[in-house]
Design a protein around this motif. Structure first.
Motif, PDB file in Angstrom:
ATOM      1  N   LYS A   1       0.814  -1.228   0.000  1.00 15.83           N
ATOM      2  CA  LYS A   1       0.000   0.000   0.000  1.00 15.83           C
ATOM      3  C   LYS A   1       0.839   1.266   0.000  1.00 15.83           C
ATOM      4  O   LYS A   1       0.347   2.333  -0.363  1.00 15.83           O
ATOM      5  CB  LYS A   1      -0.928   0.001   1.221  1.00 15.83           C
ATOM      6  N   ILE A   2       2.094   1.147   0.442  1.00 11.21           N
ATOM      7  CA  ILE A   2       2.907   2.363   0.577  1.00 11.21           C
ATOM      8  C   ILE A   2       4.147   2.361  -0.302  1.00 11.21           C
ATOM      9  O   ILE A   2       4.817   3.383  -0.439  1.00 11.21           O
ATOM     10  CB  ILE A   2       3.325   2.580   2.050  1.00 11.21           C
ATOM     11  N   CYS A   3       4.482   1.203  -0.903  1.00 13.57           N
ATOM     12  CA  CYS A   3       5.697   1.100  -1.724  1.00 13.57           C
ATOM     13  C   CYS A   3       5.393   0.434  -3.060  1.00 13.57           C
ATOM     14  O   CYS A   3       4.422  -0.320  -3.199  1.00 13.57           O
ATOM     15  CB  CYS A   3       6.775   0.281  -1.018  1.00 13.57           C
ATOM     16  N   ARG A   4       6.238   0.704  -4.011  1.00 11.10           N
ATOM     17  CA  ARG A   4       6.167   0.045  -5.316  1.00 11.10           C
ATOM     18  C   ARG A   4       7.558  -0.462  -5.659  1.00 11.10           C
ATOM     19  O   ARG A   4       8.491   0.327  -5.805  1.00 11.10           O
ATOM     20  CB  ARG A   4       5.691   1.040  -6.385  1.00 11.10           C
ATOM     21  N   LEU A   5       7.706  -1.779  -5.735  1.00  6.55           N
ATOM     22  CA  LEU A   5       9.010  -2.334  -6.094  1.00  6.55           C
ATOM     23  C   LEU A   5       9.258  -2.030  -7.562  1.00  6.55           C
ATOM     24  O   LEU A   5       8.550  -2.528  -8.450  1.00  6.55           O
ATOM     25  CB  LEU A   5       9.037  -3.841  -5.824  1.00  6.55           C
ATOM     26  N   ASP A   6      10.248  -1.208  -7.832  1.00 12.65           N
ATOM     27  CA  ASP A   6      10.478  -0.688  -9.186  1.00 12.65           C
ATOM     28  C   ASP A   6      11.429  -1.548 -10.003  1.00 12.65           C
ATOM     29  O   ASP A   6      11.190  -1.801 -11.180  1.00 12.65           O
ATOM     30  CB  ASP A   6      11.043   0.736  -9.099  1.00 12.65           C
ATOM     31  N   SER A   7      12.515  -2.003  -9.385  1.00 10.67           N
ATOM     32  CA  SER A   7      13.503  -2.780 -10.143  1.00 10.67           C
ATOM     33  C   SER A   7      14.357  -3.629  -9.220  1.00 10.67           C
ATOM     34  O   SER A   7      14.626  -3.259  -8.082  1.00 10.67           O
ATOM     35  CB  SER A   7      14.410  -1.850 -10.982  1.00 10.67           C
ATOM     36  N   MET A   8      14.747  -4.780  -9.746  1.00 11.50           N
ATOM     37  CA  MET A   8      15.683  -5.668  -9.055  1.00 11.50           C
ATOM     38  C   MET A   8      16.979  -5.624  -9.861  1.00 11.50           C
ATOM     39  O   MET A   8      17.036  -6.111 -11.000  1.00 11.50           O
ATOM     40  CB  MET A   8      15.146  -7.092  -9.011  1.00 11.50           C
TER      41      MET A   8
END
Length: 400
Positions: free
Chosen positions: A126-133
């Motif tokens: 709800k508070i973060c978006r995993l953008d890239s690994m």
């Protein structure tokens, strides 16, 4: 909270250049306020001119360093879930970069951002978006480390005495689960060595964006706010999975030039366990990566997952064959997954062996013949398979 804070996770073996990359990101000139979570502040060596006047760097008990450009750097003190939630709720940041340790697998870190932790009552989705690994690879040392046969214990890098992981397995985990791969220290290898290494890595990870660099000097725009991460897509991006599921063959002119190729070994007869174990323990040095499902005669109820990375080889039961289950269970599964019947054998059901082999200068005919020699012979098929000699000591319960 409408705006989700984007997160980039950095993986890579010790010495690959992750910390240098972190410092480069912290010096970004985009006015982006980045929060960096590291395991050991003392290893980051933040440039003195970046530290704010009120900031300080005490290597013995440092928890938070404020930088003059609005960025912050903090030590991972509690569970990652708690740490990230604290940073987001504190506010004042545009981005979070997590440096996972050089000996950590990336999948558990990614999972942290993919589900609700009910025990801690924290929902990072709800508070973060995993953008890239992002995985950083040392172009100069990768093949040496991969082929070394060393364990983390050998190098005194293990979490504890029970940590028996091999370096090759760790490197493979970090490469196969990423969407951006930074090939660092290219200034330390020749152009030909670099091209060959790049093709080897592409055979292992054909989907990631490749960035070649020296001193980890990367344009932040290439790894931050990319919107590249998709858990399902990254989970299926490894070369061996592509070849098994999509029939993707890595035989482009570039890979052929450097002798890099792959093929699928597929048979509907079981291996004699002792002969296959001997094959595993004496695999040809040209094989870089092999992974897939194996059918062993002594263990006729279970499919085994066979996995090899360089000198590291492993095999373990992973699931029951559908045909080994009770009629009720079998019918239930076949109703839900009718595609299983498409390759159903009248005698052996869904039992089979199918795995991918990736390597350099592979002799496919020779390797295939050596594997065929491990299959049950004509006079063994009618024998009692449970009486065959086996080095494996698994105790398999009945599937019903």
């Amino acid at each position: 909270m409408n705006h989700k804070v984007p997160v980039t996770v950095l993986s890579g073996y010790l010495g690959s250049g992750k910390t240098t990359l972190l410092n480069n990101l912290l010096r970004n000139e985009k006015g982006m306020r980045i929060a960096v979570i590291v395991n050991d502040m003392g290893e980051v060596n933040i440039d003195a001119d970046l530290i704010a006047n009120e900031g300080h760097l005490d290597k013995t008990d440092e928890q938070l360093v404020e930088l003059s450009n609005g960025c912050i750097c903090c030590t991972l003190r509690e569970d990652l879930l708690i740490e990230v939630e604290k940073l987001v709720h504190k506010g004042g940041i545009d981005y979070i970069v997590i440096e996972s340790t050089g000996i950590s697998e990336p999948i558990p870190v990614a999972q942290t951002f993919s589900y609700i932790d009910e025990e801690m009552n924290i929902d990072l989705t709800k508070i973060c978006r995993l953008d890239s690994m992002v995985t950083v690879v040392d172009a100069h040392r990768f093949l040496k480390d991969f082929q070394s046969g060393d364990t983390l214990l050998d190098r005194k890098q293990a979490i504890g005495e029970a940590d028996e992981r091999e370096i090759a397995d760790l490197l493979i985990d970090q490469i196969e689960f990423c969407d951006i791969l930074i090939l660092n220290k290219i200034d330390l290898v020749t152009a030909d060595e670099l091209k060959k290494l790049e093709q080897v890595l592409r055979s292992l990870q054909p989907e990631a964006l490749f960035i070649k660099t020296s001193h980890a000097e990367v344009n932040p725009n290439l790894i931050l706010n990319t919107y590249r991460f998709d858990f399902e897509k990254v989970s299926d991006s490894a070369g061996w999975i592509k070849e098994l599921t999509e029939g993707h063959h890595n035989h482009t002119p570039e890979t052929e030039e450097y002798g890099i190729s792959s093929f699928v070994y597929h048979r509907r007869l079981p291996f004699h366990p002792e002969r296959f174990a001997n094959w595993m323990n004496n695999m040809h040095s040209s094989i870089v990566r092999a992974k897939g499902i194996v059918w062993l005669a002594n263990y006729n109820t279970v499919a085994c997952l066979f996995s090899q990375a360089g000198p590291s080889v492993d095999i373990n039961p992973v699931t029951f064959w559908v045909d080994a289950m009770s009629e009720a269970q079998k019918n239930e599964i076949l109703s839900a997954r009718p595609e299983v019947l498409s390759e159903w054998d009248p005698e052996y059901g869904d039992r089979h062996t199918k795995f991918v082999i990736i390597g350099i200068d592979l002799d496919e005919e020779m390797i295939t013949k050596s594997l065929d020699d491990c299959l049950l012979k004509t006079d063994e098929i009618d024998a009692d398979w449970n009486q065959f000699e086996s080095p494996f000591t698994w105790r398999i319960r009945q599937p019903y």
